[in-house]
Design an enzyme around this catalytic site. Structure first.
Site, mmCIF file in Angstrom:
data_model
loop_
_atom_site.group_PDB
_atom_site.id
_atom_site.type_symbol
_atom_site.label_atom_id
_atom_site.label_comp_id
_atom_site.label_asym_id
_atom_site.label_seq_id
_atom_site.Cartn_x
_atom_site.Cartn_y
_atom_site.Cartn_z
ATOM 1 N N HIS A 1 29.269 -2.183 10.815
ATOM 2 C CA HIS A 1 29.102 -2.475 12.240
ATOM 3 C C HIS A 1 27.607 -2.530 12.515
ATOM 4 C CE1 HIS A 1 29.740 -2.893 16.411
ATOM 5 N NE2 HIS A 1 29.336 -1.684 16.742
ATOM 6 N N CYS B 1 29.926 -8.592 15.842
ATOM 7 C CA CYS B 1 28.951 -7.518 16.060
ATOM 8 C C CYS B 1 27.522 -7.911 15.715
ATOM 9 C CB CYS B 1 29.367 -6.255 15.324
ATOM 10 S SG CYS B 1 29.279 -6.337 13.518
ATOM 11 N N ASP C 1 24.560 -0.650 21.992
ATOM 12 C CA ASP C 1 25.560 -1.447 21.277
ATOM 13 C C ASP C 1 26.237 -2.400 22.257
ATOM 14 O OD1 ASP C 1 27.506 -2.494 19.661
ATOM 15 O OD2 ASP C 1 28.297 -0.576 18.961
#
Length: 815
Positions: free
Chosen positions: A434, A375, A457
């Site tokens: 995250h 991530c 994202d």
């Protein structure tokens, strides 16, 4: 969620496979110039005050562009780091006359163009693009720029001159991919060109661009018309113009009304990315490198690889959504292959990257997806791409980030009658952290009130409209639980503000809620502060204060639109025993202790049966097998507090440890007297050491300097196949150093030389990776003085040695 789910996006990295996408083909050679013979008005008769008049007769506008004209990136990568000296313009010998091909006396021939494109010129400085390591003109839309046209004779008032910008395979005026700007005439749409000075055979122009212009690399040409005939300047790669979004322009929907924000979120080439757990936050410096040579072409190439229509490239909502899809490799052979398996033998451990430049240049050079990312790597690359294109962007970390797989907008954990987890039902997960991105823009596609920060994202977790992308999603809609606002608000809301719901199976097979943990998700959301390396807590812009009426309303509003709208009804609340978990802050290789603290807040004695289960966990919430457990019965007097401790030796966790050095303590309990259920999941991590970097001597542009890197192995075992990475914008191009093995508890020292290419404060970043130890990094600020005599210096930045160099140790020492 109905769409397909990615094991890669959740946790399981698939082995790297040979990519099926071929390398991008070289840019085709220009086709022979040909003049349209179709009927209709002449070019000059149809040339109104501005080409933005949407005239549809696009194929009648003189010589056709060749294929891939001014493509978003082209395959011609800039081939010079250049000096500030200007290239000579095209001379008369290189021009072609429109029509019969001859140049007649009296014709206004363009003998050269000076776009004032060097870093020291007015254009690059005023447009905040002077840091780009390019010689071509790079401007921001909605802001004027200057140029000088050189003619074969003095310009006369009866002469007509028009500038043309073209992009894409089939430029059309109506789509904004073919822009015609008549000199001296007003126009609509923001495009116009004014004469600021006419001196001899030179014509100085001030050119205004539209604040809604398409972003990308345009080919540029000039047409003239005089009594002696028409003339068109041939296309010249040196005259290509890059146009970017403009957060300095109030008319651009990406406008940011804070100069310090623009300096941080657009121009800063490095930043901090946070990881770990809320109680044990780690930080690493990331080299975004958006101005490095080749990166701009890589960013535009990403749009090309997606096949994004050129006509949509002026819309930041569409561009950011495409980037969120293309930074990961799923669906479209994008930039990075995700891998959460722990096996990185066919690529690079995600923890080993120190910046985006190496990744993006590899993708541009080969056309193949780069292995591997997680991530923070996806987010770091996304920040680079969006900042490079002109969007104010920041990298954001959410601690205790939920992954909701069934659109219930709650994190559901299922247990049997004895409170043992039912793993076959537990599909939702809570990531220790995250990382995603915020980018700033207006949202004309939404009702008013949703402008500002938007979440994007690029980590592939769930599909959106059938592809692995996420956002842009208004942070304001997340804060208020308005999950029906596009894009992907339900998923992101659940990541930051859902509740953890514990379900217990009953004797009849049904499930009952036995505990709701309301403050377990999105406990801390941080980013790098503006103008410093401190943390900036931005939790308040994502959610109302925990427990407040507004926060509860947002959660319940969102849950009402989820798949389990009645989850907040019929809850038992007999809770007079409180539970808290504590974990020792330990370094990798040390023994540690975990503890559970029980407090009786009631007026009667309570007997608690307690179960502790310890396992290793990936940061994505996926756990390994339990390797240590403890069971104990505790009697608590009214108001009493008891501590239950469980020691854990290094030899016990060493065989189990996975990436990030994280562990999960599952605590479950039952109060005999009132049936209260105790449940808690606590994640903690083992810290890794930092690299120590020291600059040996002063740093000056163009002069070699040296850095010392010191590392001590914290483990009693040998680290094998150790690899260092070194990178820093304006200092050192991405460099890989193979150093072999490092013995247990051994200290090693390396020396590396580099040549700074840009002045000012810079960050030199290093990392270490081996199969036994990862997530080791360090950074040093390097204040680079200008070269004697001033001026820029671009000569193969950091190219002192190739990637993959084997480096001998400067020294080795014991513990």
């Amino acid at each position: 969620m109905d769409g397909p789910r990615s094991d890669v996006g959740r946790w399981g990295g698939n082995p790297w496979q040979p990519p099926t996408t071929p390398s991008p083909e070289p840019e085709p050679e220009p086709e022979p110039e040909r003049r349209s013979r179709r009927g209709g008005r002449s070019f000059w008769a149809r040339c109104c005050g501005c080409c933005s008049c949407r005239n549809r007769a696009d194929d009648d506008w003189g010589p056709e562009p060749h294929r891939d004209r001014g493509s978003g990136s082209g395959r011609r990568r800039p081939d010079s780091r250049g000096s500030d000296s200007r290239r000579p313009g095209s001379r008369a010998s290189g021009v072609n006359a429109a029509g019969d091909g001859t140049i007649r006396e009296g014709m206004l021939v363009v003998t050269g163009v000076d776009l004032l494109s060097s870093r020291s010129d007015q254009n690059r400085r005023e447009h905040h693009t002077d840091e780009f390591e390019y010689d071509e003109l790079i401007i921001r839309r909605g802001q004027p720029f200057h140029m000088v046209l050189h003619f074969s004779r003095p310009y006369e008032s009866s002469d007509r001159v028009a500038l043309e910008l073209l992009i894409g395979n089939n430029p059309e005026v109506g789509k904004g991919t073919h822009v015609i700007i008549p000199v001296g005439k007003g126009g609509s749409g923001g495009w116009k060109a004014q004469v600021t000075k006419a001196s001899g055979q030179n014509l100085n122009l001030r050119v205004h661009t539209s604040p809604n212009a398409i972003i990308g690399k345009f080919q540029f040409t000039v047409r003239t018309h005089s009594e002696a005939g028409e003339f068109q300047l041939p296309f010249d790669p040196h005259n290509e113009i890059y146009i970017l979004f403009n957060p300095w322009c109030p008319e651009d929907i990406v406008y940011v009304d804070h100069e310090d924000w623009r300096q941080e979120y657009v121009l800063n080439e490095s930043g901090r990315i946070y990881y770990g757990t809320e109680a044990q936050i780690g930080e690493r410096t990331w080299n975004y490198g958006q101005f490095d040579h080749g990166v701009l072409d890589a960013c535009l190439y990403i749009l090309d690889r997606r096949g994004m229509p050129y006509g949509g490239r002026g819309d930041p909502v569409s561009v950011s959504r495409v980037i969120s899809a293309m930074v990961n490799s799923l669906d479209d052979n994008g930039v990075l292959i995700g891998n959460w398996s722990g096996d990185y033998s066919r690529g690079t451990n995600p923890s080993a990257w120190v910046g985006s430049v190496e990744i993006l240049l590899s993708y541009l050079r080969t056309g193949y997806s780069v292995p591997y990312g997680q991530c923070w790597v996806f987010a770091g690359v996304t920040t680079t791409v969006l900042r490079c294109l002109g969007l104010a962007t920041r990298t954001v970390t959410n601690f205790n980030s939920a992954h909701d797989t069934d659109t219930s907008l709650t994190m559901d954990i299922y247990f049997d009658e004895n409170m043992k987890p039912l793993e076959h039902l537990n599909h939702d997960s809570v990531w220790n952290f995250h990382v995603w991105n915020d980018c700033w823009m207006k949202r004309p596609d939404l009702p008013s009130g949703f402008d500002g920060w938007q979440v994007v994202d690029a980590t592939p977790q769930e599909t959106s409209s059938g592809i692995f992308c996420c956002g842009p999603c208004s942070v304001e809609s997340i804060k208020n639980g308005l999950v029906y606002m596009k894009y992907d608000t339900p998923f992101i809301f659940a990541e930051v503000n859902s509740d953890k719901v514990y379900w217990q199976r009953q004797d009849d097979g049904s499930f009952k809620i036995v505990y709701v943990e309301e403050k377990a998700i999105g406990t801390l959301i941080v980013t790098k502060a503006v103008g410093s390396n401190m943390q900036d807590d931005v939790t308040h812009i994502y959610k109302h204060p925990e427990g407040s009426e507004a926060e509860r309303k947002a959660v319940e509003t969102a849950a009402a639109h989820g798949s389990k709208p009645n989850v907040y009804t019929n809850r038992d609340s007999a809770e007079d025993v409180a539970l808290q978990v504590e974990a020792q802050d330990a370094v990798m290789g040390q023994d540690l202790t975990v503890s559970v603290v029980l407090t009786n807040r009631g007026s009667s004695t309570r007997t608690v049966k307690l179960h502790l289960y310890l396992s290793v966990t990936f940061y994505t919430g996926v756990t390994g097998p339990v390797f240590k457990e403890s069971k104990k019965e505790v009697v608590l007097a009214p108001g009493a507090t008891e501590r239950v401790s469980m020691p854990v030796a290094y030899k016990e966790y060493r065989p189990q440890i996975v990436d990030q050095g994280s562990m999960l303590l599952n605590v479950s309990g039952h109060v005999k007297e009132n049936g209260q259920v105790l449940a808690k999941q606590h994640t903690f991590r083992l810290r890794t050491p930092d690299l120590s970097l020291t600059l040996l001597g002063a740093a000056v542009v163009g002069q070699e300097c040296e850095v010392q890197i010191v590392f001590k192995n914290p483990l009693p075992v040998t680290l094998t196949n150790v690899v260092f990475r070194l990178e820093g914008s304006g200092l050192q191009r991405p460099k890989i150093l193979n150093v072999g093995d490092i013995g247990g508890n051994e200290t090693v020292t390396l020396h590396q030389k580099f040549v700074p290419v840009r002045p000012g404060p810079r960050q030199l970043i290093a990392s270490l990776d081996s199969p036994q130890l990862s997530q080791v990094h360090g950074v040093i600020q390097v204040d680079v003085a200008p070269a004697p005599g001033g001026g820029g210096f671009f000569s193969n930045a950091g190219g002192n040695s190739p990637l993959g160099e084997t480096i001998p140790m400067a020294s080795r020492g014991g513990a």
